[in-house]
Design a protein around this motif. Structure first.
Motif, mmCIF file in Angstrom:
data_model
loop_
_atom_site.group_PDB
_atom_site.id
_atom_site.type_symbol
_atom_site.label_atom_id
_atom_site.label_comp_id
_atom_site.label_asym_id
_atom_site.label_seq_id
_atom_site.Cartn_x
_atom_site.Cartn_y
_atom_site.Cartn_z
ATOM 1 N N LEU A 1 80.739 12.102 34.780
ATOM 2 C CA LEU A 1 79.480 11.950 34.057
ATOM 3 C C LEU A 1 79.405 12.848 32.825
ATOM 4 C CD1 LEU A 1 76.865 11.643 36.966
ATOM 5 C CD2 LEU A 1 77.809 9.828 35.529
ATOM 6 N N THR A 2 80.153 13.945 32.814
ATOM 7 C CA THR A 2 80.113 14.824 31.651
ATOM 8 C C THR A 2 80.745 14.161 30.427
ATOM 9 O OG1 THR A 2 82.215 15.916 32.214
ATOM 10 C CG2 THR A 2 80.209 16.899 33.082
ATOM 11 N N LEU A 3 81.619 13.191 30.647
ATOM 12 C CA LEU A 3 82.253 12.515 29.517
ATOM 13 C C LEU A 3 81.231 11.695 28.731
ATOM 14 C CD1 LEU A 3 85.561 11.333 31.227
ATOM 15 C CD2 LEU A 3 85.238 13.286 29.694
ATOM 16 N N GLN A 4 80.314 11.072 29.453
ATOM 17 C CA GLN A 4 79.248 10.323 28.785
ATOM 18 C C GLN A 4 78.381 11.280 27.962
ATOM 19 O OE1 GLN A 4 76.466 8.430 31.420
ATOM 20 N NE2 GLN A 4 75.522 7.213 29.809
ATOM 21 N N GLY A 5 78.048 12.424 28.556
ATOM 22 C CA GLY A 5 77.252 13.413 27.847
ATOM 23 C C GLY A 5 77.961 13.959 26.634
ATOM 24 N N LEU A 6 79.272 14.134 26.729
ATOM 25 C CA LEU A 6 80.046 14.637 25.605
ATOM 26 C C LEU A 6 79.954 13.698 24.412
ATOM 27 C CD1 LEU A 6 82.115 16.541 24.283
ATOM 28 C CD2 LEU A 6 83.927 15.206 25.396
ATOM 29 N N ASN A 7 80.036 12.417 24.668
ATOM 30 C CA ASN A 7 79.934 11.449 23.576
ATOM 31 C C ASN A 7 78.583 11.545 22.878
ATOM 32 O OD1 ASN A 7 80.993 9.018 22.117
ATOM 33 N ND2 ASN A 7 79.188 8.083 23.066
ATOM 34 N N GLN A 8 77.518 11.736 23.648
ATOM 35 C CA GLN A 8 76.180 11.874 23.059
ATOM 36 C C GLN A 8 76.094 13.122 22.177
ATOM 37 O OE1 GLN A 8 73.766 11.848 26.583
ATOM 38 N NE2 GLN A 8 73.709 9.629 26.734
ATOM 39 N N ILE A 9 76.693 14.211 22.643
ATOM 40 C CA ILE A 9 76.702 15.452 21.859
ATOM 41 C C ILE A 9 77.438 15.240 20.542
ATOM 42 C CG2 ILE A 9 77.587 17.816 21.766
ATOM 43 C CD1 ILE A 9 77.201 17.898 24.826
ATOM 44 N N LEU A 10 78.591 14.625 20.605
ATOM 45 C CA LEU A 10 79.404 14.439 19.401
ATOM 46 C C LEU A 10 78.703 13.529 18.396
ATOM 47 C CD1 LEU A 10 82.962 14.134 20.995
ATOM 48 C CD2 LEU A 10 81.920 16.136 19.908
ATOM 49 N N VAL A 11 78.001 12.512 18.900
ATOM 50 C CA VAL A 11 77.230 11.634 18.008
ATOM 51 C C VAL A 11 76.120 12.427 17.329
ATOM 52 C CG1 VAL A 11 75.609 9.695 17.949
ATOM 53 C CG2 VAL A 11 77.754 9.492 19.216
ATOM 54 N N THR A 12 75.420 13.261 18.093
ATOM 55 C CA THR A 12 74.336 14.071 17.528
ATOM 56 C C THR A 12 74.867 15.036 16.478
ATOM 57 O OG1 THR A 12 73.055 13.927 19.578
ATOM 58 C CG2 THR A 12 72.507 15.725 18.065
ATOM 59 N N VAL A 13 75.975 15.695 16.767
ATOM 60 C CA VAL A 13 76.570 16.637 15.806
ATOM 61 C C VAL A 13 76.930 15.904 14.511
ATOM 62 C CG1 VAL A 13 78.575 18.111 15.340
ATOM 63 C CG2 VAL A 13 77.412 18.252 17.539
ATOM 64 N N LYS A 14 77.477 14.718 14.645
ATOM 65 C CA LYS A 14 77.827 13.935 13.462
ATOM 66 C C LYS A 14 76.592 13.583 12.647
ATOM 67 C CE LYS A 14 80.417 9.799 12.062
ATOM 68 N NZ LYS A 14 81.203 8.629 12.556
ATOM 69 N N GLN A 15 75.508 13.204 13.336
ATOM 70 C CA GLN A 15 74.266 12.856 12.638
ATOM 71 C C GLN A 15 73.678 14.070 11.919
ATOM 72 O OE1 GLN A 15 72.044 11.279 15.946
ATOM 73 N NE2 GLN A 15 72.700 9.161 15.565
ATOM 74 N N VAL A 16 73.693 15.228 12.583
ATOM 75 C CA VAL A 16 73.172 16.449 11.961
ATOM 76 C C VAL A 16 74.025 16.838 10.757
ATOM 77 C CG1 VAL A 16 72.802 18.933 12.301
ATOM 78 C CG2 VAL A 16 72.090 17.305 14.068
ATOM 79 N N LYS A 17 75.320 16.691 10.895
ATOM 80 C CA LYS A 17 76.218 17.007 9.784
ATOM 81 C C LYS A 17 75.924 16.112 8.578
ATOM 82 C CE LYS A 17 81.167 17.262 8.653
ATOM 83 N NZ LYS A 17 81.231 18.694 8.272
ATOM 84 N N THR A 18 75.593 14.866 8.831
ATOM 85 C CA THR A 18 75.323 13.905 7.760
ATOM 86 C C THR A 18 73.969 14.141 7.100
ATOM 87 O OG1 THR A 18 76.673 12.239 8.883
ATOM 88 C CG2 THR A 18 75.122 11.457 7.224
ATOM 89 N N THR A 19 72.967 14.523 7.902
ATOM 90 C CA THR A 19 71.594 14.536 7.388
ATOM 91 C C THR A 19 71.004 15.922 7.151
ATOM 92 O OG1 THR A 19 70.706 14.435 9.643
ATOM 93 C CG2 THR A 19 71.081 12.344 8.507
ATOM 94 N N LEU A 20 71.465 16.927 7.905
ATOM 95 C CA LEU A 20 70.787 18.225 7.865
ATOM 96 C C LEU A 20 71.682 19.413 7.528
ATOM 97 C CD1 LEU A 20 68.635 17.792 11.118
ATOM 98 C CD2 LEU A 20 67.765 17.791 8.764
ATOM 99 N N ASN A 21 72.971 19.326 7.873
ATOM 100 C CA ASN A 21 73.822 20.513 7.773
ATOM 101 C C ASN A 21 75.272 20.094 7.571
ATOM 102 O OD1 ASN A 21 75.097 22.977 8.001
ATOM 103 N ND2 ASN A 21 74.560 23.319 10.143
ATOM 104 N N SER A 22 75.657 19.951 6.315
ATOM 105 C CA SER A 22 76.990 19.425 6.001
ATOM 106 C C SER A 22 78.129 20.363 6.403
ATOM 107 C CB SER A 22 77.086 19.122 4.502
ATOM 108 O OG SER A 22 76.891 20.305 3.745
ATOM 109 N N ARG A 23 77.820 21.634 6.639
ATOM 110 C CA ARG A 23 78.882 22.594 6.987
ATOM 111 C C ARG A 23 79.188 22.617 8.479
ATOM 112 N NH1 ARG A 23 75.825 28.528 6.740
ATOM 113 N NH2 ARG A 23 74.102 27.950 8.119
ATOM 114 N N LEU A 24 78.402 21.905 9.287
ATOM 115 C CA LEU A 24 78.545 21.958 10.739
ATOM 116 C C LEU A 24 79.852 21.308 11.189
ATOM 117 C CD1 LEU A 24 76.984 22.768 13.363
ATOM 118 C CD2 LEU A 24 76.157 20.406 13.440
#
Length: 249
Positions: A150-173
């Motif tokens: 089940l942690t693999l599903q959660g990992l994918n959600q985290i990585l998607v969120t990090v990508k979205q934040v990098k695109t919209t809020l914090n390009s250095r992340l």
């Protein structure tokens, strides 16, 4: 001296997130780095685990503007400091929802931090407004991960969120890496999930693993990191290894 800010996140509870924040931070301090831990989780387990049970002021006081961050810090030794959390962060999160630039409050708070090598943020176990604040303030993300399906599903959600934040809020992340925790090599599932990770995830996976260790579970009861509670334990040695690898990356 430039300060590196790292969000330690996993939206699933009980995954070793707080344990990793505390013990990686303490290991880095033992290696000569000046470290600040930020307890952004309203459950404030990090603060409690380091015997900060009734702090005079907390991070909630900083969010409301009543205190500066430097005024609430608790020194555990010369190289190891904590910004305590509290249940009041629940109210802070609710109030942030209606604010302009609500994702940038923590970034502005941490802009006043001087003299630290690393700031490690223990994020809430959810992808919430507080977590978005942490990601917006950080340069790096570290993900502790159990070897469970089940942690693999959660990992994918985290990585998607990090990508979205990098695109919209914090390009250095960027993702610093994934740390395998609570590892039990006797379990076939552990090796199977690790193999799947190695094949399917592009992010860095730390070579150093944190083994399942009863001393790690005991240490918070004594208000100590594992490195102070039992420096000879597997848990202490594993987190020292993770910290050394962390510094090499």
């Amino acid at each position: 001296m430039a300060t590196t800010i790292v969000s330690i996140i996993n939206q699933k509870g009980g995954t070793g997130k707080t344990t990793t924040t505390i013990n990686l931070g303490r290991a880095l301090s033992k290696l000569g780095k000046k470290v600040l831990l930020v307890d952004l989780d309203p459950q404030s387990n990090l603060s409690y685990s380091l015997d900060i049970t009734e702090p005079q002021f907390t991070l909630a006081d900083v969010f409301t503007g009543n205190k500066k961050l430097k005024e609430i810090l608790v020194a555990k030794d010369d190289n190891f400091f904590v910004a305590p959390g509290s249940h009041e962060l629940v109210d802070i999160e609710i109030s942030l929802v209606t604010q302009e630039k609500r994702e940038s409050f923590l970034k502005n708070i941490l802009a006043d931090v001087k003299g630290f090598d690393f700031v490690l943020i223990d994020c809430p176990p959810s992808l919430s407004v507080l977590t978005l604040n942490a990601l917006t303030a950080s340069q790096q993300v570290l993900i502790p991960l159990q070897m469970e399906v089940l942690t693999l599903q959660g990992l994918n959600q985290i990585l998607v969120t990090v990508k979205q934040v990098k695109t919209t809020l914090n390009s250095r992340l960027k993702v610093k890496g994934i740390v395998i925790v609570m590892y039990d090599k006797r379990r076939k599932l552990s090796s199977e999930v690790e193999a799947f990770l190695q094949e399917s995830v592009d992010e860095k996976i730390f070579r150093s693993k944190v083994r399942l260790n009863v001393k790690l579970a005991e240490a918070p009861s004594f208000g100590k990191s594992i490195l102070d509670y039992d420096p000879a334990s597997n848990g202490a040695q594993d987190y020292l290894a993770v910290a050394k690898e962390f510094l090499e990356m």
